[in-house]
Design a protein around this motif. Structure first.
Motif, PDB file in Angstrom:
ATOM      1  N   VAL A  10       0.833  -1.194   0.000  1.00  0.00           N
ATOM      2  CA  VAL A  10       0.000   0.000   0.000  1.00  0.00           C
ATOM      3  C   VAL A  10       0.865   1.241   0.000  1.00  0.00           C
ATOM      4  N   TYR A  11       0.561   2.167  -0.901  1.00  0.00           N
ATOM      5  CA  TYR A  11       1.168   3.492  -0.861  1.00  0.00           C
ATOM      6  C   TYR A  11       0.049   4.511  -0.911  1.00  0.00           C
ATOM      7  N   ILE A  12       0.090   5.464  -0.004  1.00  0.00           N
ATOM      8  CA  ILE A  12      -0.932   6.500   0.016  1.00  0.00           C
ATOM      9  C   ILE A  12      -0.288   7.814   0.401  1.00  0.00           C
ATOM     10  N   ASP A  13      -0.501   8.840  -0.415  1.00  0.00           N
ATOM     11  CA  ASP A  13       0.043  10.166  -0.166  1.00  0.00           C
ATOM     12  C   ASP A  13      -0.628  10.754   1.074  1.00  0.00           C
ATOM     13  N   GLY A  14       0.166  11.403   1.936  1.00  0.00           N
ATOM     14  CA  GLY A  14      -0.361  11.985   3.158  1.00  0.00           C
ATOM     15  C   GLY A  14      -1.431  13.025   2.923  1.00  0.00           C
ATOM     16  N   MET A  15      -1.439  13.649   1.736  1.00  0.00           N
ATOM     17  CA  MET A  15      -2.443  14.678   1.475  1.00  0.00           C
ATOM     18  C   MET A  15      -3.846  14.075   1.383  1.00  0.00           C
ATOM     19  N   PHE A  16      -3.954  12.766   1.160  1.00  0.00           N
ATOM     20  CA  PHE A  16      -5.251  12.116   1.068  1.00  0.00           C
ATOM     21  C   PHE A  16      -5.615  11.388   2.363  1.00  0.00           C
ATOM     22  N   ARG A  17      -4.795  11.502   3.385  1.00  0.00           N
ATOM     23  CA  ARG A  17      -5.077  10.862   4.666  1.00  0.00           C
ATOM     24  C   ARG A  17      -5.015  11.936   5.747  1.00  0.00           C
ATOM     25  N   LYS A  18      -6.142  12.600   5.944  1.00  0.00           N
ATOM     26  CA  LYS A  18      -6.229  13.701   6.894  1.00  0.00           C
ATOM     27  C   LYS A  18      -7.338  13.426   7.902  1.00  0.00           C
ATOM     28  N   ASP A  19      -7.107  13.851   9.143  1.00  0.00           N
ATOM     29  CA  ASP A  19      -8.134  13.682  10.159  1.00  0.00           C
ATOM     30  C   ASP A  19      -9.216  14.739   9.978  1.00  0.00           C
ATOM     31  N   ASN A  20     -10.174  14.786  10.905  1.00  0.00           N
ATOM     32  CA  ASN A  20     -11.295  15.704  10.748  1.00  0.00           C
ATOM     33  C   ASN A  20     -10.905  17.158  10.948  1.00  0.00           C
ATOM     34  N   GLY A 105      -6.309  -0.652   8.673  1.00  0.00           N
ATOM     35  CA  GLY A 105      -6.318   0.793   8.453  1.00  0.00           C
ATOM     36  C   GLY A 105      -5.952   1.583   9.684  1.00  0.00           C
ATOM     37  N   ASP A 106      -6.155   1.003  10.852  1.00  0.00           N
ATOM     38  CA  ASP A 106      -5.814   1.660  12.110  1.00  0.00           C
ATOM     39  C   ASP A 106      -5.773   0.576  13.183  1.00  0.00           C
ATOM     40  N   ILE A 107      -4.941   0.764  14.191  1.00  0.00           N
ATOM     41  CA  ILE A 107      -4.768  -0.276  15.204  1.00  0.00           C
ATOM     42  C   ILE A 107      -6.066  -0.569  15.946  1.00  0.00           C
ATOM     43  N   ASN A 108      -6.921   0.451  16.113  1.00  0.00           N
ATOM     44  CA  ASN A 108      -8.187   0.247  16.817  1.00  0.00           C
ATOM     45  C   ASN A 108      -9.242  -0.443  15.964  1.00  0.00           C
ATOM     46  N   ASN A 109      -8.983  -0.602  14.666  1.00  0.00           N
ATOM     47  CA  ASN A 109      -9.950  -1.279  13.806  1.00  0.00           C
ATOM     48  C   ASN A 109     -10.037  -2.777  14.082  1.00  0.00           C
ATOM     49  N   LYS A 110      -9.160  -3.284  14.931  1.00  0.00           N
ATOM     50  CA  LYS A 110      -9.259  -4.683  15.345  1.00  0.00           C
ATOM     51  C   LYS A 110     -10.549  -4.935  16.119  1.00  0.00           C
ATOM     52  N   LYS A 111     -11.203  -3.858  16.574  1.00  0.00           N
ATOM     53  CA  LYS A 111     -12.410  -3.993  17.380  1.00  0.00           C
ATOM     54  C   LYS A 111     -13.690  -3.886  16.543  1.00  0.00           C
ATOM     55  N   TYR A 146     -22.976  -0.535  11.711  1.00  0.00           N
ATOM     56  CA  TYR A 146     -22.415  -0.138  10.422  1.00  0.00           C
ATOM     57  C   TYR A 146     -21.123   0.639  10.662  1.00  0.00           C
ATOM     58  N   PRO A 147     -20.122   0.525   9.787  1.00  0.00           N
ATOM     59  CA  PRO A 147     -18.839   1.205  10.023  1.00  0.00           C
ATOM     60  C   PRO A 147     -18.964   2.725   9.909  1.00  0.00           C
ATOM     61  N   ALA A 148     -18.644   3.411  10.993  1.00  0.00           N
ATOM     62  CA  ALA A 148     -18.650   4.873  11.028  1.00  0.00           C
ATOM     63  C   ALA A 148     -17.204   5.369  11.000  1.00  0.00           C
ATOM     64  N   ARG A 149     -16.989   6.509  10.353  1.00  0.00           N
ATOM     65  CA  ARG A 149     -15.647   7.036  10.123  1.00  0.00           C
ATOM     66  C   ARG A 149     -15.325   8.118  11.167  1.00  0.00           C
ATOM     67  N   LEU A 150     -14.277   7.902  11.975  1.00  0.00           N
ATOM     68  CA  LEU A 150     -13.923   8.856  13.022  1.00  0.00           C
ATOM     69  C   LEU A 150     -13.463  10.192  12.450  1.00  0.00           C
ATOM     70  N   TRP A 151     -12.750  10.157  11.345  1.00  0.00           N
ATOM     71  CA  TRP A 151     -12.259  11.402  10.750  1.00  0.00           C
ATOM     72  C   TRP A 151     -13.288  12.050   9.822  1.00  0.00           C
ATOM     73  N   PRO A 175      -9.309   5.279  10.914  1.00  0.00           N
ATOM     74  CA  PRO A 175     -10.003   4.750  12.094  1.00  0.00           C
ATOM     75  C   PRO A 175     -11.501   4.585  11.820  1.00  0.00           C
ATOM     76  N   ILE A 176     -12.037   3.412  12.157  1.00  0.00           N
ATOM     77  CA  ILE A 176     -13.440   3.084  11.922  1.00  0.00           C
ATOM     78  C   ILE A 176     -13.998   2.429  13.185  1.00  0.00           C
ATOM     79  N   VAL A 177     -15.247   2.732  13.500  1.00  0.00           N
ATOM     80  CA  VAL A 177     -15.929   2.077  14.617  1.00  0.00           C
ATOM     81  C   VAL A 177     -17.286   1.577  14.142  1.00  0.00           C
ATOM     82  N   SER A 178     -17.749   0.491  14.726  1.00  0.00           N
ATOM     83  CA  SER A 178     -19.029  -0.117  14.321  1.00  0.00           C
ATOM     84  C   SER A 178     -20.172   0.499  15.126  1.00  0.00           C
ATOM     85  N   LYS A 179     -20.473   1.775  14.857  1.00  0.00           N
ATOM     86  CA  LYS A 179     -21.474   2.486  15.644  1.00  0.00           C
ATOM     87  C   LYS A 179     -22.517   3.224  14.809  1.00  0.00           C
TER      88      LYS A 179
END
Length: 343
Positions: A10-20, A105-111, A146-151, A175-179
């Motif tokens: 996987v390669y992803i430019d940082g400009m496309f991975r921004k938090d909220n 995608g994020d360490i917390n996505n294991k949940k 359903y997967p909700a997006r934290l950012w 980061p994603i949560v099932s909420k």
């Protein structure tokens, strides 16, 4: 039991991975993991007079999920009014595991947990003629976990993809949560005419739908695939064993959009609250000519898609050179010819 091993490059430019808050976020993931899945199901069917009852259940195991075991009960009852008419009522619970790449995608996505859908369907089937069938359905589905997006707290992450590769975080590497929760409801009618002594065949379908989701900001919004009305009409006529003419017409009301900010970023605060896409419609035509020989048949055809050249808009995309949003249009008329051999 099924075991799977995945390896991503996987390669992803940082400009496309921004938090909220718009801050670039580094992508540091471990792409090596093993998952174990098992699915076991059983059902029983019995008849009583004009009634047919089916009861079943499915047991799923996935060691990657927060809740590893899920039971999915379902049942249906069919009432056969007469030889050509039947009514049915069915309902059940269904689970869909998240996409495997979401886990990394994020360490917390294991949940993450499985997406849950409860649905009920009322249907009517009628066969007025041997070559004509009519089906009518009314349905309602409820979605939970359903997967909700934290950012992107206004949005959910669809199993089929993401919002926009050019301006959004792709593949669920965030980061994603099932909420999140949602619902989908609608009405559908389907009419089919099979090929018989009358050399005319075809099908017609019409559906009215509505689907909405509620993510972390607790505001209900239409889903990205919320096309309220869809029409499909396909007809064909076989003149003889050699010549056949067919066509297909499609129409769908536009799906929601999210406007762009002057910076080129999506206006996530107004997610799916922009002007809907224009109505989509197109007509395709095809002419077939069959050449029959002793040991094989040669089929040639002329196919013209979007025969009246409608430039349908499928999305709006940001043009970084012009610094504005532009419509992504179809190419117009698309003719093609083909040859196939059948032995």
């Amino acid at each position: 039991k099924m075991a799977s091993s995945l390896d991503y490059d996987v390669y992803i430019d940082g400009m496309f991975r921004k938090d909220n808050l718009g801050n670039p976020q580094a992508l540091k993931i471990d792409t090596s993991f093993s998952s174990y899945k098992n699915s076991t199901y059983a059902n029983i069917t019995t008849g009583l007079g004009n009634f047919k009852l089916t009861i079943g259940s499915r047991l799923d195991y996935n060691n990657q999920l927060q809740t590893q075991w899920h039971i999915s009960p379902r049942a249906s009852v069919i009432y056969q009014l007469n030889d050509v008419t039947a009514f049915s009522l069915s309902g059940g619970r269904y689970f869909q595991s998240p996409s495997s790449i979401w886990y990394v995608g994020d360490i917390n996505n294991k949940k993450l947990d499985a997406i849950r859908a409860d649905q009920i369907v009322l249907a009517f089937d009628h066969t007025p003629l041997e070559d004509v069938k009519v089906q009518v359905e009314v349905y309602y589905k409820w979605y939970e976990d359903y997967p909700a997006r934290l950012w992107r707290p206004q949005a959910v992450l669809s199993p089929s993809g993401f919002d926009d590769l050019s301006t959004d975080i792709p593949f669920g590497l965030e980061p994603i949560v099932s909420k999140a929760s949602g619902y989908s409801r609608g009405f559908e009618i389907f009419i089919q005419k099979k090929l018989s002594e009358i050399p005319l065949y075809g099908l017609f379908s019409f559906s009215l739908n509505e689907s909405k989701f509620k993510s972390l900001d607790a505001k209900e919004r239409p889903s990205s695939f919320d096309s309220r009305a869809i029409v499909n009409l396909a007809l064909g006529y076989r003149f003889n064993q050699e010549w056949e003419l067919s066509g297909k017409f499609r129409l769908a009301t536009g799906t929601p959009t999210t406007d762009y900010l002057p910076s080129g970023e999506r206006n996530w605060v107004k997610y799916n609250e922009g002007e809907r896409l224009p109505i989509f419609h197109a007509l395709d035509m095809r002419l077939d000519k069959r050449w029959n020989f002793d040991s094989f048949s040669l089929l040639t055809y002329l196919d013209i898609q979007n025969i009246y050249g409608r430039e349908n808009i499928s999305a709006y995309r940001w043009n970084p050179r012009l610094q504005k949003a532009e419509a992504n249009k179809s190419i117009g008329i698309l003719p093609s010819i083909g040859v196939s051999v059948e032995f």
